[in-house]
Design a protein around this motif. Structure first.
Motif, short mmCIF file in Angstrom:
data_model
loop_
_atom_site.label_atom_id
_atom_site.label_comp_id
_atom_site.label_asym_id
_atom_site.label_seq_id
_atom_site.Cartn_x
_atom_site.Cartn_y
_atom_site.Cartn_z
N ALA A 152 0.84 -1.20 0.00
CA ALA A 152 0.00 0.00 0.00
C ALA A 152 0.87 1.24 0.00
N ARG A 153 0.29 2.32 -0.55
CA ARG A 153 0.95 3.62 -0.49
C ARG A 153 0.46 4.32 0.77
N GLY A 154 1.36 4.99 1.46
CA GLY A 154 0.94 5.80 2.59
C GLY A 154 0.23 7.04 2.05
N GLY A 155 -0.48 7.75 2.88
CA GLY A 155 -1.04 9.02 2.44
C GLY A 155 -2.44 8.96 1.91
N ILE A 156 -2.96 7.76 1.59
CA ILE A 156 -4.34 7.70 1.11
C ILE A 156 -5.25 6.92 2.04
N GLY A 157 -4.68 6.40 3.14
CA GLY A 157 -5.53 5.72 4.13
C GLY A 157 -5.65 4.23 3.92
N GLN A 158 -4.96 3.70 2.94
CA GLN A 158 -5.07 2.26 2.66
C GLN A 158 -4.29 1.45 3.70
N ALA A 159 -3.24 2.06 4.27
CA ALA A 159 -2.46 1.38 5.30
C ALA A 159 -1.88 2.45 6.23
N GLY A 160 -1.58 2.06 7.47
CA GLY A 160 -0.99 3.02 8.39
C GLY A 160 -1.08 2.52 9.83
N VAL A 161 -0.61 3.36 10.74
CA VAL A 161 -0.67 3.01 12.16
C VAL A 161 -1.02 4.29 12.93
N THR A 162 -1.97 4.17 13.85
CA THR A 162 -2.21 5.28 14.78
C THR A 162 -1.88 4.78 16.19
N ALA A 163 -1.34 5.68 17.02
CA ALA A 163 -0.84 5.27 18.33
C ALA A 163 -1.97 5.19 19.37
N TYR A 164 -2.90 6.17 19.34
CA TYR A 164 -3.95 6.14 20.34
C TYR A 164 -5.23 6.69 19.80
N PRO A 165 -6.30 5.95 19.74
CA PRO A 165 -6.32 4.51 20.05
C PRO A 165 -5.45 3.76 19.07
N PHE A 166 -4.90 2.63 19.53
CA PHE A 166 -3.94 1.94 18.69
C PHE A 166 -4.63 1.21 17.55
N GLU A 167 -4.12 1.46 16.32
CA GLU A 167 -4.60 0.67 15.19
C GLU A 167 -3.49 0.58 14.14
N ALA A 168 -3.14 -0.62 13.73
CA ALA A 168 -2.20 -0.82 12.63
C ALA A 168 -2.98 -1.60 11.57
N TRP A 169 -2.95 -1.12 10.31
CA TRP A 169 -3.76 -1.80 9.30
C TRP A 169 -3.13 -1.71 7.90
N ILE A 170 -3.45 -2.67 7.09
CA ILE A 170 -3.21 -2.59 5.66
C ILE A 170 -4.37 -3.34 5.01
N ASP A 171 -5.09 -2.65 4.13
CA ASP A 171 -6.32 -3.19 3.56
C ASP A 171 -7.25 -3.68 4.68
N ASP A 172 -7.71 -4.92 4.57
CA ASP A 172 -8.64 -5.45 5.56
C ASP A 172 -7.95 -6.08 6.76
N TRP A 173 -6.62 -6.12 6.75
CA TRP A 173 -5.91 -6.68 7.90
C TRP A 173 -5.80 -5.62 8.97
N GLN A 174 -6.00 -6.02 10.21
CA GLN A 174 -5.78 -5.03 11.25
C GLN A 174 -5.32 -5.64 12.56
N LEU A 175 -4.65 -4.77 13.32
CA LEU A 175 -4.22 -5.06 14.68
C LEU A 175 -4.73 -3.86 15.44
N VAL A 176 -5.86 -4.07 16.10
CA VAL A 176 -6.56 -2.90 16.60
C VAL A 176 -7.01 -3.10 18.05
N GLY A 177 -6.91 -2.05 18.83
CA GLY A 177 -7.40 -2.15 20.20
C GLY A 177 -7.51 -0.75 20.77
#
Lengths: 344, 799, 218
Positions: A114-139
Motif C-alpha cells: 500500500a501507499r501511505g497518504g491515502i488511508g489504505q495502510a498506516g498506524v495510529t498510536a492512540y487509540p492503537f490501530e495498525a492496518w493494511i487493507d482489511d488486515w488489522q491489529l486494533v485495540g
C-alpha cells in the motif's frame, strides 16, 4: 502481488543488496537511533516517518483443543523513500504486510502492499490501530488487541490480552546490531495470551496460546558486512529468551540476547554471551536452511535444541525469508518462533 | 628439428586444402552463416511481430480483468480505500486526455500486472515515478506533449497514443484530486470479503469486455509465425547439410591420399569433426550477427531497439536474447553435426582407392533413390492420413512435418522421372544430351534443390497464409469495427438520452442490441443490429443460402457465426430456436476469436422477440476526425468513462499499420530465403564444376564450343529452378492449407479462409529463376573460360 | 592433300621455365593413308595429335586440314572442324557417361548433321555392339567401350581419324581385333588414320611410321 516492484521500492538505492534487504545501507537524510533511548508512549507505538524502516511484528504459538500446534504471523512493515510523511499519493511512505499460518504440513503466506497518504495502510498510536487493507491489529491500546488477516486460502481473527509489561532490549531499548555500533530502537510485548479462530481450507479451528509483538525502527540496522540474521524468541518454563546472531561476511557472528523473567525483569547480554549453532539443514526453495539449532546462554544454564514444527515455513514474498514456529527441548522446554533472513 | 606429430601433419594436409581453395572455404562459411542468419532473423522478426501484436491487443482489448466502474464515470478515492479495507483487492485507474494523448495512471503496488509493459527494474526510476512523476510512452506519443515538469521515458512497448504514469501524477495533471476513473479487480481475492454491494452500492462490477477477440486472433497469428520459424529452421538445416556434404566431396582426394599414406581412419575422422565444429562455431557466430543486422534492417523500430541494447532504461523488443542466439548456434552446430555424421559414415566405408566414376555414382544414387522414393511416398501418405483422420494440434504439426520432409525427399525422384522423360522425347542430339546430363547431375544438386524447394514452398505457404490472414483480418475489422466510434451507456435511461443527444451530431446512430441465450445448449448471444448498408457491405459470409442478406433483412431467417455452426453442427438451411420460435439459418459468418456462439437477426425481429430489451451500445458512423471532440463532449455532458467510448477508427488504423509492417518484413524475408537457397545452388554448381570436366570434355572434343557449354549450364539451372518451382507451388499451397484449415482449426476452433495470389506466385517463380541464373552465372563463366589444356588433361593417358 | 602440318611448335610453361614439347614438326597425309606416330613418353606424340585435331592451339607453325588453316580460326569455327572433319579416339575411350551406347555412337554424326542410319547399323553390327545399344558406358567392358568410341567416330565419316593409343588399355587379343576392325572401316570410308602408339608391333601394321624424339621428327 508485485514482488519485483516492491523489492525495488524497498531498496531503491541498491540493487546489489547490502546485507539482507538492503538494511546495511546508510542514508544521511534519515534520523538514526540515539542513546539513551527515551520512549514516549503511546506516541511511540505509532510510526516514525523520519526513520527509513520500521515494523510491527507479531508471532504467535497456538494450539487447537486437541493439541495440534499452529504458528501465526502478522507483520506490517513501513519503508520510507524520504524522511517525511507527505500527503496523498505522493507520500514517500510505503507499506507492506505479511501474514502467515503454519501447520505441521502446510504454510500459508500472503502479502499486501500500500501507499501511505491515502488511508489504505498506516498506524495510529492512540487509540492503537495498525492496518493494511482489511488486515488489522486494533485495540483501544496495546494491551487489548484484535488481530485479523486473510489471504486466498486462509484467514484468522484473534483476541490478544497482554499479561505482562513491555520489555526493552539492549540498552533500555537501544539495541546494538554490530561492532561498528549500528543500532535500532527495539522493544517487545512478549506476554500476550491469544484466543480466536483460524479459517483454513479444511475448515475453521478454535485455537489459543501465546503471542509476542516486536517493535523496531531504525534507518540502518545492519552493518555493511552483515548478510542476515537468525532470530529466536523462546517461551520457556522458567522465563522468556530473545536472542539473535547477525552473520557477517567474514564468517563471524554478532550476538545479542535478552532474558526475561515471568514478571518482566530483563537482563541484556552483550555480544558473545548467547550462541546459536545450526545442527541440521533442509533444502527450501533451492536454498540450504538450518531448521534445527543448538541454542545456549551459559549464564542462565540454557542449552537447548530448537526444531521447526514445519521446516518448509518459507516466506515466498517479495523479500523472501524463513519464519516459523519451533519447539524447544533440552535443559529447558517450551515453544517459540525462529526467523532467518539473508539465505541466498 | 622437431618431427611434427602425425595429427599435426594430417591437420595441416586437411587445412591446406582450404588454403589452396579459399573460395570453397568461403562458400562453406557463408553457407553456414546464411542458414544461421536466416533462422535468427526470422526469430527476431517473430519476436518483434509478437511484441507489436501484444501492444495492439493491449490497446484493442480493455484488459483481461474485471472492472469496477461508476455511472458518473468517477469513483471516489475514499470508496477505493473502503473497498480495499473490506478485503477487495482492487487497483485504481485514472485516465483522461492529456494534450493529444491518452493518459493512464496506475498504482504499480496494487495493479495486477504492475505497469504492464513498463520495466520497473530500475530502482531510481521507480522512486521518481512514485514521487516526482514519470511518463512512459512511445517517442511519437511523447512528442505530442506540451511542457510538464515530469521525466519522460521512451517505452516502445506501450500502446501508441498512450502515456502510462502513476495514478497520483495522473490525478494531479487531470485535476481529479480525490477521484478515480475505474478500478481493476485482481484475479485472486482473499477468503474474507465484505459483500460488494454492502461496501459501495453505487458502483458496478463488470466482467471483462470482449476485447479478448483480438488477442485470440493474434494468438493464431503467433502460432503461424512459429510455424514459419520452424520452416525456416528446416531450410537452414538443409542448406547447412548441403554445404557440409559438398565440403566432404571437395576434399575426397585429400582424404584418400592421407589414408593411402597410412593415416589412421579414426584419427582422420576425429580431426575432421573438430575442424567442422570450429568452422560451424565461427560461421554460427557470424550468422547470429548477420541475423541481428537483417532483423534490425527489416524492422522500423530499430533506433529504439538498438538504444534499448545500450540504454538500460527500458525494455526493448529486439534484444540479443540468449535463447535467440543459442538456438541459432544450435542450428549451425546441429546442422553441421547431422551433415557431418552422414559424410563421416560414408568416409568410413569409402574404399581406399575409390576413383571418381560419376555415372557409377549416379547409378548407385539410383538404387538409393528407390529407397528414398519409398520413404517419401510413405511420408506423403502419412500426411494425407493425418489430414483426413488426425485430430489435435500435434497431428496438424505432424502433418506439416510429414508433408515437408516427404516432399523434399520426393523431389529428386520426381525430377529424375521428368528428366528421363525429357531425354526419351528429345529430337536433337544436343537436347538429348542436355536432358541426360542434367539428370546425371541430379544427385549432386539434389540437396541444394531440396533447399530451394523448401524455401519456395515456405514462401508460397507463408505469403498465402499471411495475405489470407491480412484479408481476413481487415475484413473482420471492417465487419466488427464498421462504425467509427462506439459508445456504451451505463443504463437504459442514459441510453435513451444518448440516442437523442447523438442523433443530430453524427451521420448515423446504430443501436446494438443483444441478449444472451443458449442455442442448442451452447451459450450464445443474439444480436439485433439496425439494418444498414454498413452490415451488408461488411459482413462476409463463409457459407450462405441464396440472397441471404435480403432474406435475413425481411426477417425470414438468421445468420450465425462459425463457432456456433461448428460446435452445434448447424448447416445452412437448418433451423434453430430463438425465444421459442424456429428460424432458418441462412448464413454463416467468420467471427474470429469470439469464444461463444452468436446469432444475427434484424432489429425489427429482435424487438419482436425481446420486447423488453433496450440497446445500451451504439455504433456511430461519423467522420473519424470528429471523434476526439465528441469524446470530450460525451465525457463532459454524460460523465462517460473512457471505457464507455471506443475510438474504433483509431484502433483500426493502428492495427492495420501493425499488420502492414509485419507483411513488409515477411516479404523481405522471402527474398532472403530465396537468396540463401540460390547460394546453396551456387555452391553445388561450383563443386560439381571440377567433377564435371570428364563429362564435358568428350562433348567439347566432338565439336561443341566452351561458350556454348557455358550457356547450356545456365539454361540447366533455370530448368531445374523452374521444375522445382512447379513442384514447390502445390507443396506451398498444401502447407498454407494445413496451417489455415488444420492447425488453426485444431488450435482455435475456427478456420481461416484461404485466398490465392497467382501474381505473388509468379513473382516468386521469377525470383527463383533469377536466383538460379545468378547462381549459375559464375560457374558458367568459369566453364566458358576453361583452358583447353585442362580439358585435354581428361584425355591424357596418365590419369 | 588432306593434312598439311608445317613447322609446328608447342611450348609448355612448367615450374622450371618453358619446355619445348614440339619443336618444328612438319608432315602431310592424304585420304586413305594410315600413319603410326611413335616415340618415347614425353616425345610430343599426344600433343601433336591434339593440335592436329584442333583441340589445342600451337605456339608456332600451322595445321591445314582440307585446305583450311585451322590455327587461324576462332573457337566456334574450330569446333565446327572438329565436328565435321575430324574424329578422335582416346585411350580412355571418353564416352559421354550420361548417354547410352546408341546415343553415344550417333552423337557426333547427329551433331554434324550427317547421321546415316544404315551405316550406323552396319557399323554396330560389325562391331558386335548390336546387343548393347541400350546400355550405359560403365556397364560395358573396356574392349566394348573402345568399340563404341570407334563406332562413334566412324559413324560421322570424318575425313581424318585421330587415335591416341586406342588399344593401350586393352589386352593383346582384344587389341588386335579392335585394330583390325578400325583399319578395315577406315579403309572403307577412305579416311586418313593418324594413330599414336608406343607398340612397334601395331605400328608395323600401318602404312607409314613417324617417330618423334624430343619434339622433332627422328
Amino acid at each position: 502481488m508485485n514482488a519485483k516492484v516492491f523489492f525495488f521500492l524497498l531498496f531503491p538505492f541498491a540493487v546489489s543488496a547490502q546485507g539482507f534487504a538492503g538494511l546495511g545501507l546508510k542514508d544521511d537524510s534519515f534520523a538514526t537511533p540515539q542513546i539513551p533511548a527515551i520512549f514516549d508512549f503511546p506516541r511511540d507505538h505509532g510510526p516514525h516517518a523520519e526513520y527509513r524502516i520500521e515494523w510491527w511484528y507479531l508471532t504467535s504459538n497456538l494450539e487447537a483443543k486437541d493439541g495440534t500446534p499452529f504458528g501465526l504471523q502478522w507483520t506490517l512493515f513501513r519503508t520510507a523513500l524520504a524522511p517525511e510523511n507527505g500527503t496523498g499519493w505522493s507520500s514517500p511512505q510505503l507499506w507492506m504486510g505479511h501474514a502467515a499460518v503454519t501447520t505441521a504440513d502446510s504454510h500459508y503466506v500472503t502479502e499486501r502492499f500500500a501507499r501511505g497518504g491515502i488511508g489504505q495502510a498506516g498506524v495510529t498510536a492512540y487509540p492503537f490501530e495498525a492496518w493494511i487493507d482489511d488486515w488489522q491489529l486494533v485495540g483501544p491500546d496495546l494491551n487489548t488487541l484484535r488481530m485479523t488477516a486473510s489471504g486466498p486460502n486462509f484467514a484468522y481473527d484473534m483476541d490478544l490480552e497482554a499479561l505482562g509489561p513491555l520489555i526493552f532490549h539492549g540498552n533500555d531499548g537501544y539495541s546494538v546490531k554490530s561492532a561498528e555500533g549500528q543500532a535500532s530502537y527495539y522493544y517487545s510485548q512478549p506476554f500476550y495470551a491469544v484466543e480466536g479462530t483460524l479459517k483454513l481450507p479444511d475448515g475453521d479451528v478454535q485455537v489459543s496460546g501465546t503471542a509476542w509483538l516486536d517493535r523496531e525502527w531504525s534507518s540502518q540496522p545492519l552493518s555493511e558486512n552483515q548478510m542476515g540474521w537468525d532470530w529466536f524468541s523462546l517461551s520457556l518454563d522458567t522465563g522468556k529468551l530473545m536472542g539473535f546472531r547477525l552473520r557477517q561476511t567474514d564468517q563471524t557472528f554478532y550476538t545479542s540476547a535478552t532474558w526475561i523473567t515471568p514478571d518482566g525483569q530483563t537482563t541484556a547480554y552483550p555480544d558473545g554471551a548467547f550462541s546459536a549453532e545450526p545442527v541440521s539443514n533442509v533444502t527450501v526453495k533451492g536454498r540450504t536452511i538450518p531448521t534445527q539449532w543448538r541454542v545456549t546462554l551459559p549464564d542462565r544454564g540454557i542449552d537447548v535444541t530448537v526444531a521447526a514444527i514445519n521446516d518448509q515455513a518459507w516466506m515466498d514474498t517479495s523479500v523472501p525469508y524463513w519464519e516459523g514456529p519451533i519447539t524447544v527441548t533440552g535443559t529447558h522446554k517450551g515453544v517459540g518462533y525462529l526467523e532467518m533472513t539473508g539465505y541466498e | 628439428m622437431r618431427r611434427p606429430s602425425l595429427t599435426m601433419t594430417g591437420l595441416h594436409a586437411l587445412l591446406s586444402h582450404w588454403w589452396r581453395n579459399p573460395i570453397q572455404l568461403f562458400t562453406l562459411v557463408v553457407g553456414l552463416s546464411l542458414a544461421t542468419a536466416l533462422w535468427s532473423g526470422v526469430q527476431a522478426v517473430n519476436a518483434e511481430a509478437r511484441a507489436s501484436y501484444d501492444a495492439a491487443a493491449a490497446t484493442l482489448g480493455e484488459g483481461e480483468f474485471e472492472q469496477i466502474t461508476s455511472d458518473s464515470g468517477m469513483i471516489l478515492q475514499a470508496d477505493y480505500v473502503r473497498l480495499r479495507r473490506s478485503g477487495w483487492l482492487v487497483s485504481p485507474v485514472v485516465e483522461g486526455q492529456l494534450d493529444n494523448a491518452r493518459l493512464i495512471g496506475l498504482d504499480p503496488l496494487t495493479a495486477p500486472n504492475g505497469l504492464g509493459p513498463v520495466d520497473m527494474s530500475n530502482g531510481q526510476l521507480t522512486v521518481d515515478m512514485l514521487t516526482s512523476g514519470v511518463f512512459f510512452a512511445r517517442q511519437e506519443t511523447l512528442d505530442l506533449l506540451g511542457e510538464y515538469d515530469i521525466s519522460l521515458v521512451q517505452s516502445p512497448d506501450v500502446a501508441p497514443g498512450v502515456i502510462l504514469t502513476d495514478v497520483g501524477t495522473a490525478q494531479r495533471l487531470l485535476e481529479m484530486d480525490g477521484f478515480l476513473s475505474r478500478l481493476i479487480v485482481a484475479p485472486a481475492q482473499p477468503m474474507n470479503q465484505v459483500l460488494f454491494t454492502d461496501v459501495t452500492p453505487k458502483l458496478t462490477l463488470r466482467t471483462p469486455q470482449n476485447g479478448t477477440d483480438v488477442a485470440r486472433l493474434t494468438d493464431s497469428f503467433h502460432l503461424n509465425l512459429t510455424a514459419f520459424g520452424l520452416l525456416s529452421f528446416a531450410v537452414g538445416i538443409f542448406i547447412v547439410h548441403g554445404a557440409i556434404g559438398l565440403a566432404f566431396e571437395q576434399r575426397r582426394p585429400v582424404i584418400r591420399t592421407l589414408r593411402a599414406l597410412g593415416f589412421p581412419l579414426r584419427r582422420l575422422m576425429a580431426l575432421i569433426a573438430v575442424e567442422l565444429l570450429a568452422l560451424s562455431l565461427i560461421a554460427g557466430a557470424i550468422g547470429v550477427g548477420l541475423g541481428y543486422i537483417i532483423a534490425a534492417a527489416l524492422l522500423t523500430d530499430v533506433a529504439a531497439t538498438i538504444s534499448g541494447l545500450y540504454g538500460a532504461s527500458v525494455s526493448s523488443t529486439l534484444q540479443f536474447r540468449p535463447e535467440w542466439w543459442l538456438s541459432s548456434m544450435v542450428i549451425a552446430v546441429a546442422g553441421t553435426g547431422m551433415a557431418a555424421a552422414t559424410s563421416l559414415f560414408q568416409l568410413s566405408r569409402m574404399p581406399l582407392l575409390a576413383s571418381a566414376r560419376p555415372r557409377a555414382w549416379a547409378m548407385q544414387a539410383g538404387r538409393g533413390r528407390m529407397y528414398q522414393a519409398g520413404v517419401a511416398f510413405g511420408l506423403l501418405i502419412l500426411a494425407a492420413l493425418l489430414g483426413l483422420v488426425g485430430s489435435g494440434l500435434i497431428a496438424g504439426f505432424g502433418m506439416l512435418a510429414a508433408l515437408l520432409i516427404g516432399a523434399a525427399l520426393a523431389l529428386p525422384v520426381v525430377l529424375d522421372r521428368v528428366l528421363a522423360f525429357g531425354t526419351s522425347r528429345a529430337k536433337s542430339v544436343i537436347i538429348e544430351w542436355f536432358w541426360a546430363d542434367t539428370r546425371q547431375q541430379l544427385p549432386g544438386l539434389s540437396l541444394a534443390l531440396m533447399a530451394l524447394l523448401l524455401a519456395m514452398a515456405t514462401n508460397v505457404g507463408v505469403s498465402t497464409m499471411v495475405s489470407s490472414f491480412r484479408l481476413t483480418f481487415t475484413g473482420f475489422l471492417d465487419q466488427r469495427l464498421a462504425s467509427e466510434f462506439y459508445v456504451y451507456a451505463n443504463d437504459a435511461d442514459q441510453a435513451a438520452e444518448l440516442q437523442i443527444f447523438l442523433t443530430p451530431r453524427v451521420d448515423k446512430v446504430l443501436p446494438i442490441q443483444s441478449v444472451d441465450q443458449d442455442i442448442r445448449g451452447l451459450p450464445s448471444e443474439i444480436y439485433g443490429p439496425t439494418a444498414h448498408a454498413t452490415y451488408r457491405d461488411n459482413w462476409l459470409f463463409l457459407q450462405s443460402a441464396p440472397k441471404a442478406w435480403a432474406r435475413i433483412e425481411s426477417g425470414e431467417g438468421v445468420a450465425i457465426n462459425e463457432q456456433l455452426a461448428r460446435r452445434g453442427d448447424i448447416a445452412i438451411g437448418d433451423k434453430i430456436t430463438i425465444a421459442g420460435k424456429l428460424f432458418d439459418v441462412l448464413g454463416i459468418y467468420g467471427d474470429y476469436g469470439n469464444p461463444i456462439g452468436q446469432v444475427i437477426v434484424t432489429e425489427a425481429l429482435f424487438e419482436r422477440l425481446f420486447p423488453d430489451s433496450r440497446a445500451l451500445q451504439f455504433g456511430l458512423r461519423m467522420d473519424p476526425v470528429d471523434v476526439p471532440a465528441l469524446t470530450n463532449e460525451l465525457r463532459n455532458s454524460f460523465g462517460l468513462a473512457e471505457t464507455n467510448m471506443i475510438n474504433q477508427a483509431g484502433i483500426k488504423a493502428f492495427s492495420l499499420n501493425v499488420f502492414e509492417r509485419t507483411f513488409n518484413v515477411t516479404g523481405a524475408l522471402n527474398i532472403l530465403t530465396l537468396a540463401v537457397a540460390g547460394f546453396a545452388i551456387l555452391m553445388s554448381l561450383l563443386t560439381l564444376a571440377t567433377m564435371r570436366l570428364p563429362q564435358l570434355a568428350p562433348v567439347w572434343a566432338q565439336g561443341l564450343t566452351r561458350a556454348r557449354l557455358g550457356r547450356i549450364e545456365i539454361i540447366r539451372a533455370v530448368l531445374l529452378a523452374l521444375l522445382t518451382a512447379a513442384f514447390a507451388l502445390p507443396l506451398g499451397l498444401a502447407l498454407a492449407w494445413t496451417l489455415l484449415a488444420i492447425v488453426n482449426v485444431e488450435a482455435f476452433g475456427w478456420r481461416l479462409p484461404m485466398y490465392l495470389f497467382p501474381m505473388a506466385y509468379l513473382r516468386l517463380a521469377v525470383f527463383a529463376m533469377i536466383a538460379a541464373i545468378l547462381a549459375a552465372l559464375w560457374p558458367s563463366y568459369k566453364l566458358a573460360r576453361t583452358r583447353p589444356a585442362d580439358l585435354l588433361k581428361v584425355f591424357s593417358n596418365e590419369r | 592433300m588432306l593434312l598439311h602440318v608445317s613447322d609446328l611448335i608447342k611450348t609448355y610453361r612448367g615450374p622450371d621455365g618453358a619446355v619445348e614439347i614440339l619443336n618444328g614438326i612438319s608432315m602431310t597425309m592424304n585420304r586413305g593413308e594410315t600413319l603410326a606416330l611413335t616415340g618415347e613418353s614425353g616425345s610430343g606424340k599426344s600433343t601433336l595429335l591434339h593440335l592436329v585435331g584442333g583441340l589445342d592451339q600451337p605456339d608456332g607453325g600451322c595445321v591445314d586440314i582440307d585446305g583450311v588453316d585451322i590455327c587461324a580460326l576462332d573457337d566456334a569455327s574450330r569446333a565446327a572442324v572438329r565436328r565435321d572433319k575430324v574424329g578422335v579416339i582416346f585411350q580412355q575411350f571418353n564416352l559421354i557417361p550420361s548417354l547410352n551406347v546408341a546415343s553415344n555412337i550417333t552423337f557426333q554424326a547427329r551433331l554434324a548433321g550427317v547421321e546415316d542410319p544404315d551405316w550406323t547399323r552396319n557399323l554396330t553390327t560389325r562391331m558386335g555392339l548390336a546387343d548393347h545399344m541400350g546400355k550405359y558406358p560403365e556397364q560395358l567392358s573396356g574392349g566394348q567401350q573402345q568399340r563404341v568410341a570407334i563406332a562413334r567416330t566412324l559413324a560421322a565419316r570424318p575425313a581424318l581419324v585421330l587415335a591416341d593409343e586406342p588399344t593401350g588399355n586393352l589386352d593383346e587379343g582384344t587389341a588386335d581385333t579392335v585394330l583390325d576392325l578400325m583399319l578395315t572401316l577406315v579403309a572403307e570410308t577412305n579416311a586418313a588414320l593418324l594413330m599414336v602408339t608406343h607398340s612397334e608391333r601395331l605400328a608395323m601394321r600401318m602404312g607409314r611410321r613417324l617417330r618423334l624424339r624430343a619434339g622433332r621428327v627422328a
